[in-house]
Design a protein around this motif. Structure first.
Motif, short mmCIF file in Angstrom:
data_model
loop_
_atom_site.label_atom_id
_atom_site.label_comp_id
_atom_site.label_asym_id
_atom_site.label_seq_id
_atom_site.Cartn_x
_atom_site.Cartn_y
_atom_site.Cartn_z
N LEU A 275 -9.10 61.49 -34.07
CA LEU A 275 -9.95 60.41 -33.58
C LEU A 275 -11.38 60.53 -34.12
O LEU A 275 -11.99 59.53 -34.51
N ILE A 276 -11.92 61.76 -34.15
CA ILE A 276 -13.30 61.93 -34.65
C ILE A 276 -13.35 61.69 -36.15
O ILE A 276 -14.27 61.04 -36.66
N TYR A 277 -12.34 62.19 -36.88
CA TYR A 277 -12.33 61.97 -38.33
C TYR A 277 -12.19 60.48 -38.65
O TYR A 277 -12.82 59.97 -39.58
N ASN A 278 -11.38 59.76 -37.87
CA ASN A 278 -11.26 58.32 -38.06
C ASN A 278 -12.61 57.64 -37.85
O ASN A 278 -12.98 56.72 -38.60
N ALA A 279 -13.33 58.08 -36.80
CA ALA A 279 -14.64 57.49 -36.53
C ALA A 279 -15.59 57.73 -37.69
O ALA A 279 -16.34 56.84 -38.10
N ILE A 280 -15.56 58.94 -38.25
CA ILE A 280 -16.41 59.25 -39.41
C ILE A 280 -16.01 58.38 -40.60
O ILE A 280 -16.86 57.82 -41.31
N LYS A 281 -14.71 58.23 -40.80
CA LYS A 281 -14.21 57.50 -41.97
C LYS A 281 -14.62 56.03 -41.95
O LYS A 281 -14.90 55.44 -42.99
N PHE A 282 -14.69 55.44 -40.74
CA PHE A 282 -14.98 54.01 -40.64
C PHE A 282 -16.41 53.73 -40.18
O PHE A 282 -16.70 52.65 -39.67
N THR A 283 -17.29 54.73 -40.34
CA THR A 283 -18.69 54.53 -39.99
C THR A 283 -19.55 54.81 -41.23
O THR A 283 -19.52 55.93 -41.75
N ASP A 284 -20.28 53.83 -41.68
CA ASP A 284 -21.13 54.00 -42.87
C ASP A 284 -22.51 54.55 -42.51
O ASP A 284 -23.07 55.36 -43.25
N THR A 285 -23.07 54.09 -41.40
CA THR A 285 -24.38 54.58 -40.96
C THR A 285 -24.38 54.73 -39.45
O THR A 285 -23.65 54.02 -38.74
N GLY A 286 -25.19 55.66 -38.97
CA GLY A 286 -25.33 55.80 -37.52
C GLY A 286 -24.79 57.12 -37.01
O GLY A 286 -25.08 58.19 -37.57
N GLU A 330 -7.80 49.69 -41.70
CA GLU A 330 -8.54 49.06 -42.77
C GLU A 330 -7.78 47.89 -43.40
O GLU A 330 -8.34 47.11 -44.15
N ASP A 331 -6.48 47.76 -43.09
CA ASP A 331 -5.75 46.59 -43.58
C ASP A 331 -6.40 45.30 -43.10
O ASP A 331 -6.30 44.26 -43.75
N PHE A 332 -7.05 45.36 -41.94
CA PHE A 332 -7.61 44.16 -41.35
C PHE A 332 -9.00 43.83 -41.95
O PHE A 332 -9.49 42.74 -41.77
N LEU A 333 -9.62 44.81 -42.60
CA LEU A 333 -10.99 44.60 -43.05
C LEU A 333 -11.19 44.92 -44.52
O LEU A 333 -11.77 44.16 -45.27
N THR A 334 -10.71 46.08 -44.93
CA THR A 334 -11.01 46.53 -46.29
C THR A 334 -9.95 47.51 -46.75
O THR A 334 -9.30 48.16 -45.94
N ARG A 335 -9.76 47.66 -48.02
CA ARG A 335 -8.80 48.63 -48.56
C ARG A 335 -9.51 49.81 -49.19
O ARG A 335 -8.92 50.54 -49.98
N LYS A 336 -10.77 50.01 -48.86
CA LYS A 336 -11.54 51.08 -49.49
C LYS A 336 -11.17 52.45 -48.96
O LYS A 336 -11.37 53.46 -49.62
N LYS A 337 -10.69 52.51 -47.73
CA LYS A 337 -10.39 53.80 -47.11
C LYS A 337 -8.93 54.15 -47.36
O LYS A 337 -8.09 53.30 -47.61
N GLY A 338 -8.61 55.44 -47.23
CA GLY A 338 -7.25 55.89 -47.44
C GLY A 338 -6.58 56.28 -46.15
O GLY A 338 -7.17 56.26 -45.09
N GLY A 339 -5.31 56.69 -46.26
CA GLY A 339 -4.59 57.16 -45.09
C GLY A 339 -3.23 56.51 -44.99
O GLY A 339 -2.98 55.44 -45.53
N ALA A 340 -2.33 57.20 -44.26
CA ALA A 340 -0.97 56.69 -44.10
C ALA A 340 -0.82 55.89 -42.81
O ALA A 340 0.24 55.36 -42.52
#
Length: 658
Positions: A275-286, A330-340
């Motif tokens: 959960l924390i890694y997901n939060a880091i992955k989808f947060t650009d600033t803050g 990220e399917d709903f917003l962007t394809r820039k991130k990875g993951g299964a």
């Protein structure tokens, strides 16, 4: 098969009968059965009958005993021998008790005289045969599913091996270069390789976890767990990732938290990291903030975690889908991130199995809040304190940082790069290394050693090798009378593998990819030697700390007095659960003196629990039975002490530790 409105049983019936009059009569009797709707197919000889049965389209076969010059028993026997599961009812013109028994012995579902076709017994025979058919179909489906699951398990085991083996080289050699001075300028790039390699490993673990969950084979191991230590470990691990992404990571308690909780610590750690890694992955600033508190739910307290980020957020229409396997946010917003797309699905399933639930609130462009609870066990009387994530000074780590071991290690592996990597780590610990590329070469080298009245202090044996594999090689080594430790190297760590390997002669198992930490732990257990002189001077200034696990209060207090007279700090535990609580609080003792006769847990089982959760500890078995637990029963059991224990024996033990 059953029409729920009319309660009429539909049945497809094959009649093997060479007399047309008997065919007409049988069809008439079937039409008169009030509870059945029968579709009848008629053939007149054994060959056609067997062909029709082989098609597998019939619920019942009615088989005439006398078919011209042949008997129905021949078809019955062929059908059973070829695995045809359709129930067969034998029909005959005259009663014959011996024929009745013979038909049933051959596998017939029933035996009827043709004159009984108009009786209630015929309807009962049809109903019984249909029930038998349904049961047989369920059995075959179950066997087919079990076979499919076995095939899937074999595939996943093969996939795990094929992926973990190259990952061993990627991760190992990258760490090797980072520790050396030969690639200083490339360290940023090497860190990228290392982080991505670890990410690949986590994805592989997610796939295997999801497979276990789907097959209902995932088991939780509940143990007393130090909540602060668990959170400190996660914070230390992920703070670097957050900082590298320009983010601030905060973990805080909203109220005093229990020091100990009873959970599967490994799985709780997995949930929080996901959960924390997901939060880091989808947060650009803050920032990412983790708040923790307890709240009363019905008759007991739940432990609650809330992960808040200032990231991209999730559309409201998609919130119900994000916990489904293979769905990527990220399917709903962007394809820039990875993951299964497995991390959230696995976390949700684990949380449910840990007695809690998870929910998410989110707004696109502003961030997300994931809140989940778990059952922490009975924490009513557990001491509580505010969370502090300051790194404690630990005297125990200074005893383990550097190795100066002695001995010769044989590494048996068909992959030269893994040979070289493992060998480098062994040599860096002070031991010497020899290599064998397969089982045959290993056997020859061991025979040569034994002929010279010598041996290897430790053998690392890869299981998957061409020719003679690791299992066969180890069995052959043990048949030669070789008694020294052999450790299996394998990527296939399915349930029961460790027990299987121990049964054929292995002392322990190292899972691939092999980490330096785990390898060093194995070397410490099996090779002679100690730490450097400088470290010995530092250790001499720090008192040893022993955990004594003994349910006899007088014996425990006596041992404490004797140890403290030798300058050893001593903690007492009077049961297995007490022992696990003390380990959860302290993590490490210089030695654990473990009595086998505890009231709440078998001694060997407690050894396994300690080895699984706190593998860096060393156990001294204490028993009145010389043969209670052999030293080789566990990798962390160093030796045994027989009761009554003298001060002289304890003095020798303390001297060894220093």
């Amino acid at each position: 098969m059953i029409n729920s409105l009319l309660m009429v049983v539909q049945a497809k019936i094959l009649l093997v009968e060479d007399d047309e009059d008997d065919y007409i009569l049988t069809r008439s009797h079937l039409d008169e059965l009030p509870a059945f709707e029968c579709k009848l197919t008629w053939v007149t000889n054994l060959t056609e009958g067997l062909q029709k049965l082989a098609e597998g389209n019939f619920d019942i076969c009615l088989l005439d005993y006398q078919l011209g010059a042949e008997t129905g028993l021949a078809l019955l026997k062929q059908a059973i021998d070829t695995g045809i599961s359709t129930p067969i009812i034998m029909l005959t013109g005259q009663p014959d008790k011996q024929l009745d028994l013979q038909a049933l012995e051959y596998g017939a579902a029933d035996f009827l005289v043709k004159g009984e076709l108009g009786d209630a017994r015929f309807a009962r025979a049809i109903r019984y045969a249909l029930s038998r058919r349904e049961f047989e179909l369920e059995r075959l489906n179950r066997l087919r599913l079990e076979a499919d699951n076995r095939s899937k398990d074999r595939f996943l085991a093969h996939l795990s091996h094929e992926l973990r083996t190259p990952l061993s080289s990627i991760l190992g050699y990258t760490e090797l270069l980072l520790e050396s001075d030969s690639a200083v300028d490339a360290r940023p790039e090497l860190n990228i390789i290392l982080n991505n390699g670890k990410h690949l490993l986590s994805l592989l673990n997610d796939i295997l976890d999801l497979s276990k969950i789907t097959a209902d084979k995932l088991e939780l191991r509940l143990e007393p767990t130090n909540l602060r230590h668990l959170l400190l470990d996660i914070y230390t691990l992920l703070k670097v990732t957050a900082t590298d992404n320009g983010l601030e990571l905060t973990i805080r308690s909203m109220a005093a938290l229990p020091e100990l909780i009873t959970v599967d610590g490994t799985r709780l750690r997995q949930i929080l990291i996901n959960l924390i890694y997901n939060a880091i992955k989808f947060t650009d600033t803050g920032s990412i903030t983790v708040d923790i508190w307890t709240e009363q739910v019905e008759d007991r307290e739940q432990l609650v975690f809330q992960i808040t980020d200032t990231g991209v957020g999730i559309p409201a229409a998609q919130l119900d889908d994000i916990f489904a396997p293979f769905t990527q946010i990220e399917d709903f917003l962007t394809r820039k991130k990875g993951g299964a797309g497995l991390g959230l699905a696995i976390s949700a399933e684990l949380i449910q199995r840990m007695g809690g639930q998870i929910k998410v609130d989110s707004e696109v462009g502003k961030g997300s809040i994931f809140t989940f609870s778990i059952d922490p066990g009975n924490i009513a009387n557990i001491p509580r304190r505010q969370l502090s994530l300051e790194q404690p000074a630990s005297f125990s780590n200074s005893r383990q940082n550097k190795l100066a071991l002695e001995g010769t290690v044989l590494i048996v592996d068909d992959l030269p790069d893994l040979q070289k990597l493992t060998g480098y780590w062994v040599q860096s610990a002070g031991a010497s290394v020899e290599y064998a590329k397969d089982g045959a070469e290993a056997l020859a080298m061991i025979k040569q050693k034994m002929t010279a009245n010598s041996y290897y202090d430790l053998i690392f044996m890869d299981l998957h090798m061409p020719g003679i594999d690791g299992r066969e090689t180890t069995i052959a080594i043990r048949k030669m009378g070789y008694q020294y430790p052999i450790v299996a190297l394998t990527a296939a760590m399915a349930k029961g593998v460790r027990q299987q390997l121990t049964a054929i002669g292995f002392n322990d198992v190292l899972a691939k990819p092999v980490t330096k930490h785990l390898l060093y732990r194995m070397l410490r257990q099996h090779l002679a030697g100690g730490t450097s002189t400088a470290e010995n001077n530092n250790i001499a200034d720090t008192p040893l700390h022993f955990l004594v696990v003994e349910d006899d209060l007088e014996a425990a207090e006596l041992m404490q007095i004797l140890l403290e007279s030798l300058g050893v700090k001593t903690t007492l535990a009077h049961s297995a659960e007490h022992c696990m609580r003390e380990l959860a609080l302290s993590q490490h003792f210089d030695r654990i003196l473990l009595d086998l006769g505890l009231p709440d847990c078998d001694g060997a089982q407690l050894v396994r629990r300690i080895e699984q959760s706190y593998p860096d500890n060393i156990i001294i078995v204490v028993s009145g039975n010389e043969y209670a637990v052999p030293v080789s029963a566990s990798n962390i059991v160093q030796q045994s002490l027989l009761k009554p224990i003298s001060k002289q024996a304890l003095s020798r033990l303390v001297s060894m530790c220093r």
